[in-house]
Design a protein around this motif. Structure first.
Motif: not given
Length: 238
Positions: A174-175, A178-179, A182
């Motif tokens: 996952t990019d 993005v992580r 989150r």
């Protein structure tokens, strides 16, 4: 079990959840399918491993019948707050040394070889901020066990033994942006203010993630999950 690999897969597959479900259930077909199958999901913090694992278990049970699949999270083997305090590791929560890795591997061995009684599996409760015993169960008739955690592809002892117990080990990619978003959201939801949440991401989650990335090459399959389903009840430790 044969998740050990000397070279990385040549491509990264961008797959939706239904395609990944089909791949997981495909492990229950063909030669060796009578044995219980353990599928591992590795990847850095915030990659979506626990969400995907829970989704795959739910879909497998819907298609194959109740109890046909089970969830076994590494997070259940996180050391308690009391043990982290004793070891002076509270600030590194989520790092490799903050897990009972040997206990996790011992349970994987039981799951792989024991088929005549229920096997209870711990988890991590984010509301309590502590591991909890026996939240999940592997039944004698369970055929697919999906285990997930940051360090399943790590090279340092004893993590390679966990990899050897898995039929396949998928790296969930996952990019980083993005992580990070989150993880910031998780830490804010856990009660930290914006500055403390960002410090946690940069000072702890980031180095843990970089360590995890080094194991990418030994995974059976590298996947980027498109259209990840909404997280069910239950959240990752990180």
């Amino acid at each position: 079990m044969n998740a050990d690999r000397s070279t990385a897969p040549s491509t990264v597959a961008d797959l939706d959840a239904d395609s990944l479900t089909a791949l997981a259930l495909g492990l229950l077909r063909g030669p060796g399918s009578d044995a219980r199958t353990i599928l591992g999901l590795a990847g850095p913090p915030g990659a979506g491993k626990s969400t995907l694992a829970r989704y795959l278990v739910a879909e497998a049970e819907r298609r194959e019948g109740p109890g046909s699949a089970a969830y076994l999270p590494l997070d259940g083997f996180h050391l308690s707050a009391a043990q982290l305090d004793r070891l002076g590791l509270g600030h590194r929560k989520g790092a490799p040394a903050t897990f009972d890795a040997h206990g996790y591997i011992a349970l994987l061995r039981r799951v792989a070889g024991e088929r005549f009684q229920d096997i209870y599996v711990p988890d991590f409760d984010r509301d309590l901020d502590e591991p909890v015993a026996a939240r999940h169960v592997v039944h004698p008739h369970t055929r697919l066990v999906i285990t997930e955690g940051n360090y399943l592809a790590a090279a340092d002892h004893p993590w390679p033994e966990a990899r050897r117990l898995c039929r396949e080990l998928w790296y969930i990619e996952t990019d980083d942006a993005v992580r990070e978003a989150r993880l910031l959201g998780r830490h804010r939801a856990g009660g930290r203010d914006e500055a403390a949440a960002r410090d946690r991401v940069t000072g702890n989650d980031h180095p843990n993630g970089e360590y995890v990335k080094a194991g990418r090459a030994v995974c059976t399959r590298i996947v980027r999950v498109s259209r990840l389903p909404s997280p069910p009840n239950g959240r990752s430790v990180l």
